[in-house]
Design a protein around this motif. Structure first.
Motif, mmCIF file in Angstrom:
data_model
loop_
_atom_site.group_PDB
_atom_site.id
_atom_site.type_symbol
_atom_site.label_atom_id
_atom_site.label_comp_id
_atom_site.label_asym_id
_atom_site.label_seq_id
_atom_site.Cartn_x
_atom_site.Cartn_y
_atom_site.Cartn_z
ATOM 1 N N ALA A 152 -20.793 -15.828 -55.754
ATOM 2 C CA ALA A 152 -20.844 -14.718 -54.763
ATOM 3 C C ALA A 152 -21.760 -13.556 -54.811
ATOM 4 O O ALA A 152 -22.142 -13.356 -56.168
ATOM 5 C CB ALA A 152 -19.333 -14.226 -54.443
ATOM 6 N N SER A 153 -22.374 -13.094 -53.853
ATOM 7 C CA SER A 153 -23.228 -12.147 -53.893
ATOM 8 C C SER A 153 -22.611 -11.004 -54.649
ATOM 9 O O SER A 153 -21.360 -10.615 -54.690
ATOM 10 C CB SER A 153 -23.659 -11.794 -52.525
ATOM 11 N N ARG A 154 -23.781 -10.056 -55.112
ATOM 12 C CA ARG A 154 -23.493 -8.968 -55.718
ATOM 13 C C ARG A 154 -22.732 -7.941 -54.644
ATOM 14 O O ARG A 154 -22.033 -6.755 -55.010
ATOM 15 C CB ARG A 154 -24.471 -8.298 -56.429
ATOM 16 N N GLN A 155 -23.218 -8.120 -53.502
ATOM 17 C CA GLN A 155 -22.823 -6.963 -52.488
ATOM 18 C C GLN A 155 -21.110 -7.177 -52.092
ATOM 19 O O GLN A 155 -20.731 -8.277 -52.332
ATOM 20 C CB GLN A 155 -23.622 -7.087 -51.485
ATOM 21 N N GLY A 209 -20.066 -12.342 -58.513
ATOM 22 C CA GLY A 209 -20.689 -13.254 -59.449
ATOM 23 C C GLY A 209 -19.785 -14.618 -59.362
ATOM 24 O O GLY A 209 -19.542 -15.269 -57.978
ATOM 25 N N LYS A 210 -19.324 -15.271 -60.441
ATOM 26 C CA LYS A 210 -19.021 -16.454 -60.431
ATOM 27 C C LYS A 210 -17.383 -16.570 -60.051
ATOM 28 O O LYS A 210 -16.803 -15.646 -60.199
ATOM 29 C CB LYS A 210 -19.077 -17.172 -61.930
ATOM 30 N N LEU A 246 -14.771 -22.605 -46.791
ATOM 31 C CA LEU A 246 -14.536 -21.202 -47.167
ATOM 32 C C LEU A 246 -15.793 -20.692 -46.726
ATOM 33 O O LEU A 246 -16.990 -20.653 -47.113
ATOM 34 C CB LEU A 246 -14.374 -21.029 -48.815
ATOM 35 N N GLU A 247 -15.509 -19.690 -45.860
ATOM 36 C CA GLU A 247 -16.494 -18.985 -45.260
ATOM 37 C C GLU A 247 -16.407 -17.413 -45.641
ATOM 38 O O GLU A 247 -15.588 -16.552 -45.446
ATOM 39 C CB GLU A 247 -16.422 -18.961 -43.747
ATOM 40 N N ILE A 248 -17.379 -16.932 -46.214
ATOM 41 C CA ILE A 248 -17.786 -15.603 -46.725
ATOM 42 C C ILE A 248 -18.745 -14.891 -45.851
ATOM 43 O O ILE A 248 -19.864 -15.305 -45.781
ATOM 44 C CB ILE A 248 -18.023 -15.305 -48.178
ATOM 45 N N THR A 249 -18.266 -13.610 -45.395
ATOM 46 C CA THR A 249 -19.157 -12.492 -44.834
ATOM 47 C C THR A 249 -19.353 -11.371 -45.447
ATOM 48 O O THR A 249 -18.326 -10.924 -45.994
ATOM 49 C CB THR A 249 -18.693 -12.311 -43.264
ATOM 50 N N TYR A 250 -20.873 -11.003 -45.730
ATOM 51 C CA TYR A 250 -20.808 -9.673 -46.607
ATOM 52 C C TYR A 250 -21.080 -8.691 -45.537
ATOM 53 O O TYR A 250 -21.156 -8.717 -44.455
ATOM 54 C CB TYR A 250 -22.142 -10.136 -47.652
ATOM 55 N N GLN A 251 -21.210 -7.569 -46.145
ATOM 56 C CA GLN A 251 -21.260 -6.281 -45.409
ATOM 57 C C GLN A 251 -22.634 -6.115 -44.563
ATOM 58 O O GLN A 251 -22.605 -5.527 -43.569
ATOM 59 C CB GLN A 251 -21.133 -4.997 -46.380
#
Length: 899
Positions: A152-155, A209-210, A246-251
């Protein structure tokens, strides 16, 4: 402002549902008021795309503005078009006859993946067994463990949502944390027709991260429990498989999608060695995969899954409540049967499993075997379970206290045989966990008769036991099938006890999906057993439940959705079996009438059994009238005329064939033969009293005031007797404690309802101790007639309050939470007084039948009835006092009662 508030917001009859399968959901709410005569006059709904906008009263998706209406349930969303993944936040305010409410607390819903193109995931699985598996007659298949590590992104994560289908059942983990508290997920279907996915918001579970997402797949109804068990009768689907996204949306608006594909790893060499709903679960704790679902686990020896074919069914959102652990039962005794063997009594027949605490050496095996009753030697009675092994085996890892329960099976049981337990097991080492659909308990019922109360208790536990994402017939033997005939009218009684609307709406989908192209409907749906026997009574449940959902919940959606399929089925039956204006096909008759000998399952006495053509034609007539009503609701005038004409034709032929003009008996004069045409309105008006007298004589003289009906007759018996003025006979039937009766079951130690009236003596091939089909209309009668709570308008917008006059009862306390809120009917008789507390929810009204013909004998809250504000006196055919009242709490007192 404080007097009125809005609560219990629901979208599609669910609280804050995630991933729903419609873009036009129906919204409902309840109004709470501390004042009488509170009726909604208008409402305003705001739907926003964010919680922040909603808090600022910005309805960017929908602002209904002020709508002049008294409707507070099933309001169709009418805002901007919604798309897959849309998040919707909403609230409502109302105007009432007692003032304006403030805004409700916020609620929400989200849209799932509506289109096939939304799914980027692949079906994965493994279409083979392993050396420790067996796929012969007794399916012994280990659970399959899947894991996927991703970055996963750091943000910061703005939103993370997972959509999952795990067939037959699944457990889901993210970074070692179980997602949700559901069990035996997801709900079962005919997977060639539809598969259901669940949606979870996992925003708080994704870390920088992981990350690791893990799943475990069990067999459920997908990998069938008995392959080739009944040639050409068992539907098989294959090995467990999964679809996950699994869908991840970042800021910053960027997105990451993790899907099921062949980049995952899996193993079947884990602790769940077998899982079979009929036979139990075997768990070897020495094989536990410690840390398998968290970062850092070495999965280099795990296998690569296969990309597999879809089961074939459309992927749809699950819209009924999940199965959960809904109650905890503590055992009441553990007794040693012989050295090393113990028998534990839970004190209650139930469906679920046992959670065990144990301590011992590595490799020790504890075996738990389950049954509903005991033999005379106090060992388990398992003959009635047929070839179901109903056995859990736990192998200890050693080194301290271990706590375990199975996860992919359930058992129907009161008693547990324990072997291999190190030391002496105690009551504190075990708890029973009841597993059922997580629907609200909406009813309460008690009377002055402890036997009636125990019968209700037994019914409650029977109903609870047999909800498993579909209504099944029993929870214990090698069957557990969704038989239609068991729920025809039983579903109505159940609806007073549990909020079963979504379950039965889902089940109607199962029935429609099981319909053949020619219109035939099976006796079991989903059609795991290929039983298409073409009768009116079992498939007729399709129409009866649609009617129940409309009357009890004001939900006409099922009628709209299934009308064409129901019409097609009636046409199919008419084309194939309608001869001489009679419906000539019946399969089961009045199933399970009390037989003439205690060991018989089915009566062989023709005087006890009802003519199948009579049953089929009476039911055909009933279905035609219901379809005529549905056609009126849907504004189909041509169909209204057609169904009415067909009904009249069948009615005339029925009376010509079966009604004896001299004795005014139908056919062989069984209670069922007379009751069906009387209750269904087929009897000529001039003959109704005589036909009813035949029923009375048959019950009171021939049957000595005991029940003599089977599944069909019992569905109409208690209400039929009461409607025609003899609630006393219905009560005697209900209150009997000798054979045959529900009370006899209680007297013989039952804590649920039996499949047979003689379930303690009948041959074991068919004597389940946890069936509800013989309840018939008993529970509906408890609420509608003893309690006096009945819908006059769909959904209880108007309620008829009319308790039956039963001399033997001193009090009844009944309550039911309708779509509008809580209705109460608590009455008590003492010293020539009848005291009656009535509660009517806001935005409803009631027609109250008071048990006297003298206004002067009635007070309300200590004052003359004439002083009651807002009450309207109505004419009553029986000469009793009948009034219409608005919402609120009332205490009526009738003096000179019974004089």
């Amino acid at each position: 402002m404080a007097a009125v508030n809005v609560q219990h917001l629901q979208c599609e009859m669910l609280k804050n549902p995630q991933g729903i399968g419609t873009t036009q959901p129906r919204l409902s709410w309840q109004i709470n008021s501390d004042q009488r005569n509170t009726q909604q006059t208008a409402y305003q709904i705001i739907v926003a795309s964010s919680a922040q906008k909603l808090a600022s009263n910005i309805g960017d998706l929908w602002d209904s503005h002020k709508v002049i209406s008294d409707r507070s349930i099933m309001i169709n969303y009418a805002g901007k078009s919604l798309v897959s993944r849309a998040a919707c936040y909403w609230k409502v305010k109302v105007w009432t006859t007692k003032g304006e409410s403030s805004w409700s607390q916020p609620a929400s819903w989200s849209i799932g993946l509506l289109n096939a193109a939304d799914w980027k995931a692949n079906w994965i699985g493994y279409e083979h067994g392993f050396p420790w598996d067996s796929v012969s007659k007794f399916s012994r298949l280990s659970a399959r463990y899947y894991r996927k590590q991703f970055q996963a992104s750091r943000q910061q994560v703005k939103k993370a949502v997972v959509y999952i289908v795990g067939l037959g059942h699944y457990e889901l983990y993210i970074n070692g944390k179980p997602i949700g508290d559901q069990v035996l997920a997801e709900a079962p279907t005919d997977y060639t027709q539809s598969v259901l996915y669940n949606t979870f918001d996992v925003t708080e579970d994704i870390q920088q991260g992981k990350n690791v997402i893990g799943t475990v797949l069990g067999n459920g109804r997908f990998f069938t429990m008995r392959p080739k068990y009944k040639p050409n009768k068992i539907k098989e689907f294959g090995f467990p498989k999964m679809l996950l996204q699994l869908e991840i949306t970042y800021q910053d608006g960027s997105k990451k999608v993790i899907t099921s594909d062949d980049g995952w790893k899996f193993t079947a060499d884990g602790p769940i060695r077998t899982n079979n709903e009929y036979d139990g679960e075997e768990y070897d704790a020495t094989k536990e995969l410690t840390g398998w679902n968290v970062n850092g686990y070495d999965d280099s020896k795990w296998l690569k899954p296969e990309l597999v074919e879809s089961p074939g069914g459309r992927v749809e959102a699950q819209m009924n409540e999940p199965i959960k652990i809904v109650d905890t039962i503590h055992p009441i005794s553990i007794k040693q049967l012989k050295p090393g063997t113990w028998i534990m009594d839970m004190g209650q027949n139930m469906a679920g499993w046992v959670q065990m605490k144990v301590q011992g050496k590595q490799g020790d095996k504890v075996t738990l075997r389950f049954a509903e009753t005991l033999k005379e030697d106090s060992d388990l009675y398992v003959a009635n379970l047929r070839d179901a092994k109903v056995t859990d085996v736990y192998t200890l890892k050693g080194g301290g206290e271990e706590i375990w329960h199975p996860v992919f099976v359930y058992h129907g049981f009161r008693y547990v045989q324990i072997t291999g337990y190190a030391g002496t097991p105690t009551l504190n080492d075990f708890i029973g966990q009841a597993v059922s659909d997580n629907m609200a308990n909406t009813g309460h019922f008690e009377t002055s008769n402890p036997l009636i109360n125990q019968i209700y208790h037994n019914a409650y536990w029977g109903i609870l036991s047999d909800y498993k994402g579909m209504p099944v017939d029993c929870p214990q033997r090698n069957e557990r099938m969704p038989w239609l005939g068991d729920r025809a009218i039983g579903s109505l009684g159940e609806s007073f006890v549990f909020d079963n609307e979504n379950l039965y709406a889902k089940w109607l989908d199962d029935i429609e999906q099981a319909q053949k192209p020619d219109g035939a409907i099976p006796d079991v749906a989903p059609a795991y057993w290929n039983y298409y026997s073409d009768n009116m009574t079992w498939p007729g449940t399709y129409i009866l439940i649609a009617d129940m959902l409309y009357n009890q919940f004001d939900d006409k959606g099922p009628i709209e959705k299934h009308y064409s399929s129901m019409k097609k089925w009636l046409g199919y039956m008419r084309q194939n079996y309608y001869k001489g204006n009679l419906m000539t096909k019946d399969k089961y008759g009045d199933w399970c009438v009390p037989p003439e000998s205690p060991e018989l399952i089915h009566s062989r006495d023709s005087s006890r059994n009802t003519n199948g053509v009579l049953i089929a034609t009476a039911y055909y007539y009933r279905m035609l009238l219901l379809m005529q009503h549905f056609a009126q609701i849907l504004n189909k005038p041509a169909d209204v005329q057609q169904f009415a004409a067909q009904a009249l034709q069948a009615k005339n032929a029925f009376n010509q064939k079966f009604l004896d003009k001299k004795t005014l008996q139908y056919d062989n004069n069984t209670v069922t033969a007379n009751l069906l045409p009387l209750y269904f309105g087929m009897v000529p008006a001039a003959d109704r009293r005589a036909v009813f007298n035949n029923i009375v004589n048959k019950i009171t003289i021939d049957a000595k005031s005991h029940i003599s009906t089977g599944v069909i007759g019992t569905q109409w018996l208690m209400r039929g007797l009461t409607d025609f003025g003899r609630p006393d006979i219905a009560y005697h039937i209900a209150a009997n404690d000798d054979y045959p009766s529900w009370g006899y079951m209680v007297k013989r130690g039952a804590t649920t309802i039996w499949e047979l009236w003689n379930g303690d003596t009948a041959a074991p091939a068919m004597n389940s101790r946890n069936h509800i089909m013989l309840l018939g209309d008993l529970i509906a009668w408890f609420y509608q007639d003893l309690g006096g709570i009945k819908a006059d308008e769909p959904g209880f917008k108007t309620i008829v309050m009319k308790p039956a006059n039963v001399k033997e009862l001193d009090y009844v306390n009944a309550s039911y939470t309708t779509s509008y809120g809580l209705v109460k009917s608590n009455w008590k008789k003492q010293s020539g007084h009848f005291d009656w507390t009535v509660v009517i929810p806001a935005n409803s009204k009631a027609i109250v039948h008071l048990p006297t013909d003298k206004m002067s004998d009635i007070t309300c809250d200590g004052k003359s009835l004439s002083a009651l504000t807002g009450a309207k006196q109505l004419p009553d055919a029986d000469g009793r006092v009948k009034i219409e009242i608005e919402s609120g709490d009332y205490h009526f007192e009738i003096n000179n009662y019974g004089k």
